[in-house]
Design a protein around this motif. Structure first.
Motif, PDB file in Angstrom:
ATOM      1  N   TYR A  22       2.544   6.195  -7.104  1.00 43.21           N
ATOM      2  CA  TYR A  22       1.543   7.074  -7.700  1.00 43.21           C
ATOM      3  C   TYR A  22       2.001   8.532  -7.630  1.00 43.21           C
ATOM      4  CZ  TYR A  22      -2.857   9.592  -8.347  1.00 43.21           C
ATOM      5  OH  TYR A  22      -3.835  10.453  -8.799  1.00 43.21           O
ATOM      6  N   PHE A  23       2.494   8.951  -6.459  1.00 43.22           N
ATOM      7  CA  PHE A  23       2.976  10.321  -6.320  1.00 43.22           C
ATOM      8  C   PHE A  23       4.169  10.571  -7.233  1.00 43.22           C
ATOM      9  CE2 PHE A  23       5.296  13.817  -4.317  1.00 43.22           C
ATOM     10  CZ  PHE A  23       4.290  14.755  -4.269  1.00 43.22           C
ATOM     11  N   GLN A  29       2.686   1.648  -3.335  1.00 37.99           N
ATOM     12  CA  GLN A  29       1.786   2.086  -4.402  1.00 37.99           C
ATOM     13  C   GLN A  29       1.489   3.574  -4.293  1.00 37.99           C
ATOM     14  OE1 GLN A  29      -1.488  -0.634  -4.009  1.00 37.99           O
ATOM     15  NE2 GLN A  29      -0.405  -2.286  -5.071  1.00 37.99           N
ATOM     16  N   LYS A  30       1.327   4.059  -3.073  1.00 38.75           N
ATOM     17  CA  LYS A  30       1.100   5.496  -2.878  1.00 38.75           C
ATOM     18  C   LYS A  30       2.322   6.301  -3.316  1.00 38.75           C
ATOM     19  CE  LYS A  30      -2.290   5.054   0.796  1.00 38.75           C
ATOM     20  NZ  LYS A  30      -2.602   5.260   2.209  1.00 38.75           N
ATOM     21  N   ASP A  78       0.821  -1.209   0.000  1.00 38.33           N
ATOM     22  CA  ASP A  78       0.000   0.000   0.000  1.00 38.33           C
ATOM     23  C   ASP A  78       0.859   1.265   0.000  1.00 38.33           C
ATOM     24  OD1 ASP A  78      -2.508   1.466   0.218  1.00 38.33           O
ATOM     25  OD2 ASP A  78      -1.919   1.841   2.303  1.00 38.33           O
ATOM     26  N   ASP A 105      -4.790  17.343  -6.486  1.00 39.18           N
ATOM     27  CA  ASP A 105      -3.358  17.105  -6.328  1.00 39.18           C
ATOM     28  C   ASP A 105      -2.629  18.376  -5.908  1.00 39.18           C
ATOM     29  OD1 ASP A 105      -3.574  14.410  -6.955  1.00 39.18           O
ATOM     30  OD2 ASP A 105      -3.258  14.756  -9.093  1.00 39.18           O
ATOM     31  N   ARG A 156      -3.333  18.956  -2.340  1.00 38.33           N
ATOM     32  CA  ARG A 156      -2.615  17.981  -1.509  1.00 38.33           C
ATOM     33  C   ARG A 156      -1.214  18.509  -1.213  1.00 38.33           C
ATOM     34  NH1 ARG A 156      -4.095  13.977  -4.100  1.00 38.33           N
ATOM     35  NH2 ARG A 156      -5.713  13.308  -2.689  1.00 38.33           N
TER      36      ARG A 156
END
Length: 134
Positions: A19-20, A15-16, A12, A96, A99
């Motif tokens: 992705y970033f 993957q984060k 997890d 995004d 964020r």
């Protein structure tokens, strides 16, 4: 100087980070290295970086400066924006760009809170104020 290490991350978290990294057109290792560096940067003992990136050593400050830091708060505009971004995050509507803003404002908040806590400790040690009740 840098040191190369090997980390084991949950799928997890990886993957984060991946992705970033894709969003920012960077490699995962660089993203993780930056996150780790920024996570530890405000934790240098007895010093906190201010928004201008200068370091403040609380024990070396005058009594008046220590007392002033015990009242430290975010700028009202920053605090308002942080509240808005936290609301958007909870509502699931955070973009995004937002964020990134949220992350930056959380860093400012964290550094100011740490500096305030160090000033409170120093003020109590110097007898400038009573300890907070638990």
């Amino acid at each position: 100087m840098t040191t190369q290490i090997t980390l084991t991350l949950s799928d997890d978290i990886y993957q984060k980070a991946e992705y970033f990294a894709q969003l920012t057109n960077r490699n995962v290792a660089d993203v993780l290295a930056q996150v780790i560096a920024l996570s530890f940067s405000p934790l240098t003992p007895n010093t906190v970086s201010t928004e201008s990136q200068e370091r403040v050593s609380v024990p070396t400050l005058s009594n008046q400066e220590v007392i002033a830091l015990t009242e430290l708060q975010m700028e009202s505009e920053q605090d308002q924006r942080l509240s808005e971004l936290l609301y958007n995050q909870q509502a699931g509507t955070l973009t995004d760009a937002e964020r990134s803003q949220l992350w930056a404002l959380m860093q400012v908040y964290q550094e100011k809170l740490l500096l305030k806590a160090q000033a409170l400790r120093e003020a109590v040690q110097r007898g400038l104020r009573e300890p907070l009740n638990s």
